[in-house]
Design a protein around this motif. Structure first.
Motif, PDB file in Angstrom:
ATOM      1  N   GLN A 385      28.835  21.742 -28.796  1.00  0.00           N
ATOM      2  CA  GLN A 385      28.807  21.398 -30.212  1.00  0.00           C
ATOM      3  C   GLN A 385      27.433  20.914 -30.643  1.00  0.00           C
ATOM      4  OE1 GLN A 385      32.553  18.894 -30.114  1.00  0.00           O
ATOM      5  NE2 GLN A 385      32.881  19.923 -32.079  1.00  0.00           N
ATOM      6  N   ASP A 386      26.774  20.147 -29.803  1.00  0.00           N
ATOM      7  CA  ASP A 386      25.439  19.643 -30.168  1.00  0.00           C
ATOM      8  C   ASP A 386      24.456  20.805 -30.340  1.00  0.00           C
ATOM      9  OD1 ASP A 386      26.383  17.075 -30.078  1.00  0.00           O
ATOM     10  OD2 ASP A 386      25.669  16.677 -28.036  1.00  0.00           O
ATOM     11  N   GLY A 387      24.506  21.766 -29.426  1.00  0.00           N
ATOM     12  CA  GLY A 387      23.622  22.916 -29.542  1.00  0.00           C
ATOM     13  C   GLY A 387      23.949  23.750 -30.767  1.00  0.00           C
ATOM     14  N   MET A 388      25.222  23.877 -31.090  1.00  0.00           N
ATOM     15  CA  MET A 388      25.620  24.620 -32.285  1.00  0.00           C
ATOM     16  C   MET A 388      25.135  23.930 -33.551  1.00  0.00           C
ATOM     17  SD  MET A 388      28.187  24.694 -34.879  1.00  0.00           S
ATOM     18  CE  MET A 388      29.398  23.556 -34.236  1.00  0.00           C
ATOM     19  N   VAL A 389      25.258  22.600 -33.596  1.00  0.00           N
ATOM     20  CA  VAL A 389      24.801  21.859 -34.770  1.00  0.00           C
ATOM     21  C   VAL A 389      23.297  22.041 -34.964  1.00  0.00           C
ATOM     22  CG1 VAL A 389      24.492  19.556 -35.755  1.00  0.00           C
ATOM     23  CG2 VAL A 389      26.672  20.181 -34.696  1.00  0.00           C
ATOM     24  N   GLU A 390      22.531  21.925 -33.896  1.00  0.00           N
ATOM     25  CA  GLU A 390      21.075  22.100 -34.001  1.00  0.00           C
ATOM     26  C   GLU A 390      20.727  23.513 -34.459  1.00  0.00           C
ATOM     27  OE1 GLU A 390      18.656  19.906 -33.783  1.00  0.00           O
ATOM     28  OE2 GLU A 390      20.186  18.347 -33.513  1.00  0.00           O
ATOM     29  N   MET A 391      21.450  24.522 -33.953  1.00  0.00           N
ATOM     30  CA  MET A 391      21.196  25.901 -34.341  1.00  0.00           C
ATOM     31  C   MET A 391      21.464  26.095 -35.834  1.00  0.00           C
ATOM     32  SD  MET A 391      23.219  29.328 -33.023  1.00  0.00           S
ATOM     33  CE  MET A 391      24.730  28.788 -33.849  1.00  0.00           C
ATOM     34  N   VAL A 392      22.593  25.579 -36.338  1.00  0.00           N
ATOM     35  CA  VAL A 392      22.933  25.747 -37.748  1.00  0.00           C
ATOM     36  C   VAL A 392      21.957  24.980 -38.630  1.00  0.00           C
ATOM     37  CG1 VAL A 392      24.699  25.309 -39.493  1.00  0.00           C
ATOM     38  CG2 VAL A 392      25.360  26.222 -37.261  1.00  0.00           C
ATOM     39  N   ARG A 393      21.546  23.798 -38.198  1.00  0.00           N
ATOM     40  CA  ARG A 393      20.545  23.045 -38.965  1.00  0.00           C
ATOM     41  C   ARG A 393      19.271  23.864 -39.144  1.00  0.00           C
ATOM     42  NH1 ARG A 393      20.827  17.083 -36.011  1.00  0.00           N
ATOM     43  NH2 ARG A 393      22.737  16.323 -37.067  1.00  0.00           N
TER      44      ARG A 393
END
Length: 434
Positions: A385-393
Motif C-alpha cells: 500500500q505504501d508503494g501504491m500511495v507513492e506511485m499515485v502521488r
C-alpha cells in the motif's frame, strides 16, 4: 482389372494375434473381429483399417491389394448389412467404403437414394466415408459428397493405388474437417463467453450525479474477461452515491460467478435502502449459500457518499482502505482501524461504519489487492500500500486524472512486476470538482 475376392470367413484376430491374409489372388487382409480400440485421429503408427459395407449376391466387391503411405497393408473388414456394420464399427476402423446401392433401414429404394449414406453418417459421425456408386453416376457421387462423404468412387474402376490414395485422403480430410469444426466451435464458445462476461460487468447508475466515474479491470485468468474481483456504483433516489469493490478468494470461473452474484445482490440491497452493517450481514448470508466450499470468502469495501459530496460512510470487510486525494494535500489512505472480517469467515460478524470527511474537491480510489501485491523487480519485495500511495502521488503530480490515471497505475504495477499480474485487478475512481 483385379480378380474379385471370394467371400470367406477370416480367422478372428483375437484367435491368431493377427489378421489372416485372404487368397493369394486378392492379396488383401480380412479382419472381421474388432481389435484393440484406438482413436480415429491417431493413425500415424497403426495400420489403416477399412470397413466395406456392401451386399453383392455374386460375391464381394472387387477390393484390390492396398498399402498405406508407410507401405503397410490396409486391413479390410466386410459387412453385408448395416446391422453387421454397427457391430464391426470399432474405433480402430479409420474409413468406411459404402455401397450406395444398399437400402436404408426401414425405407424403400424410392424414398431417398442416399438414405443409406445418411444412416451411416449418423452411425459413424467420426469416421471417414467413401461412397461407392455405379460407373458414370458422377451426379449421385457428387451429391454423396455434399451430404457428408469425403469422396466417391466408381465400383468398376477400383485399383489398388486409386483406392489406397482415396482412403488416405478421406482419413486426412475427415481429420482436418474435424479439427476445423472443433476450432470453429471453440471460437464460437469463446465469443459467447466474452459476450456473457462483458454483459456481467457493471454499468454504473449515476444519472443525476455530478461525480465523475472511471474504472479499470484486468482478470488474472488467461484469456478471461471476468475474474473474482467485482465492483459497482449506483445513485439512490435521495442523491447518495454508493460505491463498492470486492474480491472473492481464488481466480477461477466459480469465483468469478460468485463475484457477479455478490455484486448483483449488493446493487439490489442498496437500491432497496440497506447500507452498512445490515447490508454486509445480508451479503455474507448470500455468500454462505452460494459458495461451493466453506473455505471461500470475499473481502469488500463499501462507500456511501452524501448528496452534498462532502462526507462519506466507509465499511471495510477485510479489504484494503481506499485512497483519498485532494488539491494541495498529499494523497493518503482513509482510516482502517475498524476494519471488520472478510465475508464468510466469522458467523454473526459486525462491520462498523466510519464517517469520513472528504471536502469540497477530491478523488477517491477504490482497488483490490491485485494492485498492491505485485512484485517490485526480481526480488521478493512487493509494492504494498505504501508503494501504491507513492506511485499515485507521483502520477497525480504529473497531471494524470480519471481513466488516464488508472491506466497508468495498472500499467506501472504490471511493469514493476516484470510481466502480467497473476491476480485479478480492479480499480475504480470517483472525482468531485467545484
Amino acid at each position: 482389372m483385379p480378380v474379385p475376392v471370394p467371400r470367406q470367413r477370416a480367422i478372428p484376430a483375437v484367435e491368431t494375434g493377427q489378421a489372416q491374409a485372404a487368397s493369394p489372388g486378392g492379396g488383401i487382409f480380412r479382419d472381421e473381429a474388432p481389435r484393440k480400440e484406438q482413436t480415429v485421429e491417431n493413425t500415424s503408427h497403426t495400420n489403416l483399417t477399412l470397413l466395406l459395407i456392401e451386399d453383392d449376391p455374386g460375391g464381394s466387391t472387387v477390393v484390390p491389394e492396398m498399402l498405406d503411405s508407410a507401405g503397410k497393408p490396409i486391413r479390410v473388414r466386410t459387412a453385408r448389412n448395416l446391422t453387421e456394420a454397427a457391430r464391426l464399427l470399432t474405433d480402430d476402423v479409420h474409413c468406411i467404403l459404402l455401397d450406395l446401392a444398399l437400402p436404408a433401414p426401414g425405407r424403400s429404394s424410392d424414398d431417398d437414394e442416399l438414405g443409406v449414406l445418411k444412416h451411416v453418417l449418423e452411425l459413424a459421425p467420426r469416421h471417414a466415408v467413401l461412397a461407392l456408386t455405379a460407373s458414370g453416376d458422377a451426379e449421385r457421387g457428387a451429391e454423396a459428397v455434399r451430404v457428408g462423404a469425403q469422396d466417391y468412387l466408381f465400383r468398376d474402376e477400383l485399383d489398388g493405388r486409386l483406392l489406397s490414395r482415396a482412403i488416405r485422403y478421406a482419413v486426412e480430410r475427415k481429420r482436418s474437417d474435424t479439427a476445423e469444426r472443433r476450432l470453429a466451435e471453440g471460437r464460437l464458445r469463446a465469443q459467447e463467453n466474452r459476450r456473457l462476461e462483458r454483459g456481467l460487468l457493471p454499468t454504473p447508475l449515476l444519472e443525476g450525479s455530478s461525480l465523475r466515474f472511471a474504472a479499470r479491470y484486468r482478470p488474472g485468468r488467461s484469456r478471461a474477461l471476468l475474474g473474482g474481483d467485482f465492483y459497482d456504483v449506483v445513485r439512490t433516489a435521495d442523491g447518495t452515491v454508493h460505491a463498492m469493490i470486492g474480491d472473492v478468494c481464488g481466480h477461477g470461473p466459480d469465483e468469478a460467478a460468485l463475484g457477479v452474484e455478490l455484486r448483483i445482490a449488493w446493487r439490489a440491497l442498496t437500491l432497496a435502502g440497506l447500507c452498512g452493517d445490515q447490508l454486509l450481514n445480508t451479503l455474507q448470508q448470500v455468500l454462505e449459500h452460494e459458495r461451493s466450499d466453506d473455505e471461500i470468502f470475499a473481502t469488500l469495501c463499501t462507500v456511501d457518499i452524501a448528496p452534498d459530496g462532502r462526507r462519506a460512510g466507509l465499511c471495510l470487510a477485510g479489504h484494503p482502505s481506499p485512497l483519498l486525494a485532494r488539491p494541495g494535500r498529499a494523497a493518503r489512505l482513509l482510516p482502517y482501524d475498524n476494519n471488520g472480517p472478510a465475508l464468510g469467515l466469522v458467523p454473526g460478524a459486525r462491520w462498523p461504519r466510519m464517517q469520513v470527511e472528504l471536502g469540497a474537491e477530491w478523488s477517491l480510489m477504490l482497488y483490490t489487492d491485485g494492485l498492491i501485491e505485485g512484485r517490485v523487480g526480481e526480488g521478493r519485495e512487493r509494492l504494498g500500500q505504501d508503494g501504491m500511495v507513492e506511485m499515485v502521488r507521483r502520477q497525480l503530480g504529473e497531471g494524470l486524472r480519471g481513466e488516464e490515471l488508472l491506466r497508468a497505475a495498472v500499467n506501472e504495477v504490471r511493469d514493476l512486476n516484470g510481466g502480467e499480474l497473476t491476480d485479478d485487478v480492479a480499480v475504480l475512481l470517483l472525482d468531485r470538482s467545484v
